[in-house]
Design a protein around this motif. Structure first.
Motif, PDB file in Angstrom:
ATOM      1  N   HIS A 281       0.834  -1.201   0.000  1.00  0.00           N
ATOM      2  CA  HIS A 281       0.000   0.000   0.000  1.00  0.00           C
ATOM      3  C   HIS A 281       0.871   1.254   0.000  1.00  0.00           C
ATOM      4  O   HIS A 281       0.584   2.242  -0.696  1.00  0.00           O
ATOM      5  CB  HIS A 281      -0.912  -0.020   1.222  1.00  0.00           C
ATOM      6  CG  HIS A 281      -1.999   1.015   1.189  1.00  0.00           C
ATOM      7  ND1 HIS A 281      -1.787   2.322   1.580  1.00  0.00           N
ATOM      8  CD2 HIS A 281      -3.302   0.950   0.799  1.00  0.00           C
ATOM      9  CE1 HIS A 281      -2.901   3.010   1.450  1.00  0.00           C
ATOM     10  NE2 HIS A 281      -3.836   2.197   0.974  1.00  0.00           N
ATOM     11  N   PHE A 284       2.298   1.719  -3.551  1.00  0.00           N
ATOM     12  CA  PHE A 284       1.316   2.234  -4.493  1.00  0.00           C
ATOM     13  C   PHE A 284       1.010   3.710  -4.231  1.00  0.00           C
ATOM     14  O   PHE A 284       0.784   4.487  -5.179  1.00  0.00           O
ATOM     15  CB  PHE A 284       0.032   1.400  -4.423  1.00  0.00           C
ATOM     16  CG  PHE A 284       0.221  -0.027  -4.875  1.00  0.00           C
ATOM     17  CD1 PHE A 284       1.181  -0.347  -5.818  1.00  0.00           C
ATOM     18  CD2 PHE A 284      -0.542  -1.053  -4.333  1.00  0.00           C
ATOM     19  CE1 PHE A 284       1.371  -1.658  -6.238  1.00  0.00           C
ATOM     20  CE2 PHE A 284      -0.350  -2.366  -4.736  1.00  0.00           C
ATOM     21  CZ  PHE A 284       0.598  -2.673  -5.692  1.00  0.00           C
ATOM     22  N   ASP A 285       0.991   4.110  -2.966  1.00  0.00           N
ATOM     23  CA  ASP A 285       0.795   5.528  -2.653  1.00  0.00           C
ATOM     24  C   ASP A 285       1.921   6.373  -3.229  1.00  0.00           C
ATOM     25  O   ASP A 285       1.689   7.454  -3.786  1.00  0.00           O
ATOM     26  CB  ASP A 285       0.729   5.724  -1.132  1.00  0.00           C
ATOM     27  CG  ASP A 285      -0.600   5.285  -0.549  1.00  0.00           C
ATOM     28  OD1 ASP A 285      -1.553   5.133  -1.337  1.00  0.00           O
ATOM     29  OD2 ASP A 285      -0.680   5.091   0.672  1.00  0.00           O
TER      30      ASP A 285
END
Length: 312
Positions: A281, A284-285
């Motif tokens: 996560h 991807f951020d």
């Protein structure tokens, strides 16, 4: 002179892959540390690695170092450590324990038929506290029922109702030049042996499980004894060390119990999965933020764009 642009996306992805590989390697070495092969002549072996049957003792004492065999809480003779057992013992504590209110439990494992106090040094020994001191918990009652006021301002002694002990397989042999650092204090270089590793589970024990110690001295103690893998043992030891560091930083006992419940009330595989999902996560951020910057950097005009678009 125009400097070449740095491919931040590729750089971040490369660092991410290196981080994942390193994390997997750390977990692998925890579960599968280097062991001694048959060809090596410098191996640490357990003191009674050739024995298959053992005697198990739990001894109560007011001292964390000195043992008193007449205060044996429970004992099991000729047990096979690969099987384990669990039993509940009813105990009436002597007056000296109730007067002192400081009770330690000594877990001993010796060769079958041996005296646990021979040479004043048992083959395998672990000491843990059986009593804690805290303010009694407030009793939760139904709102429709009458509520009785409880004086919870006095610190009293509480008894630990469950003792979970584990032992590492004594057949394991470690290379004298490359062995887990957690076992360093157990190694004896003169005899090339190590004391069998006994571990009492402190992570699953929280203060909310303790029961007030009454004047009668009548208590119950559930004793569980079973083998443990070296990987699980090392991870638990790492967690316990982290919790001790938190206490040194000023965390209270209640805060520590909440942290313990994260590891004990949740499946370990689910925790590992949560860790890797969080890492992905974060990656991807970063990539999304990098693409936003690249998009606006390539825009030559924003005449038809709303002022709220960058905020979206």
């Amino acid at each position: 002179m125009k400097f070449p642009s740095i491919p931040w996306g590729n750089l971040a992805f490369g660092l991410f892959i290196l981080y994942i590989v390193n994390s997997i390697n750390v977990f692998y070495t925890l579960y599968y540390p280097p062991l001694c092969n048959e060809e090596s002549k410098s191996c640490f072996s357990a003191v009674f690695s050739d024995d298959k049957l053992y005697d198990f003792y739990v001894v109560a004492s007011t001292d964390s170092y000195n043992l008193q065999t007449q205060n044996i809480i429970t004992s099991k003779k000729n047990i096979n450590i690969s099987v384990g057992f669990e039993e509940t013992v009813n105990i009436i504590l002597e007056k000296k324990f109730l007067k002192n209110n400081t009770i330690f439990g000594h877990v001993l494992v010796v060769k079958a038929g041996s005296n646990p106090m021979s040479n004043n040094k048992p083959s395998a020994h672990y000491t843990t506290s059986l009593v804690s001191f805290k303010v009694p918990d407030v009793v939760r009652v139904n709102l429709m029922e009458a509520i009785t006021a409880v004086d919870n301002s006095t610190v009293i002694a509480h008894w630990r109702p469950r003792l979970i002990a584990h032992i590492l397989d004594p057949d394991l042999k470690f290379d004298s030049k490359n062995y887990p650092g957690e076992f360093r204090r157990m190694m004896n270089r003169k005899s090339m042996t190590y004391n069998p590793v006994i571990y009492v589970d402190q992570l699953s024990h929280t203060r909310r499980h303790d029961t007030p110690l009454t004047a009668s001295g009548a208590v119950n103690l559930t004793v569980s004894f079973s083998p443990i893998t070296i990987g699980k043992l090392r991870i638990w030891m790492q967690f316990e060390e982290a919790i001790r560091n938190l206490k040194d930083l000023g965390f209270g006992d209640d805060d520590v119990d909440e942290i313990k419940s994260i590891f004990t009330d949740t499946n370990m595989y689910f925790l590992v999965l949560t860790f890797f999902v969080s890492v992905f996560h974060l990656l991807f951020d970063f990539l999304a933020f990098k693409n936003d910057i690249s998009f606006w950097k390539k825009e030559k005009s924003t005449d038809c764009d709303s002022a709220l678009i960058p905020l979206l």
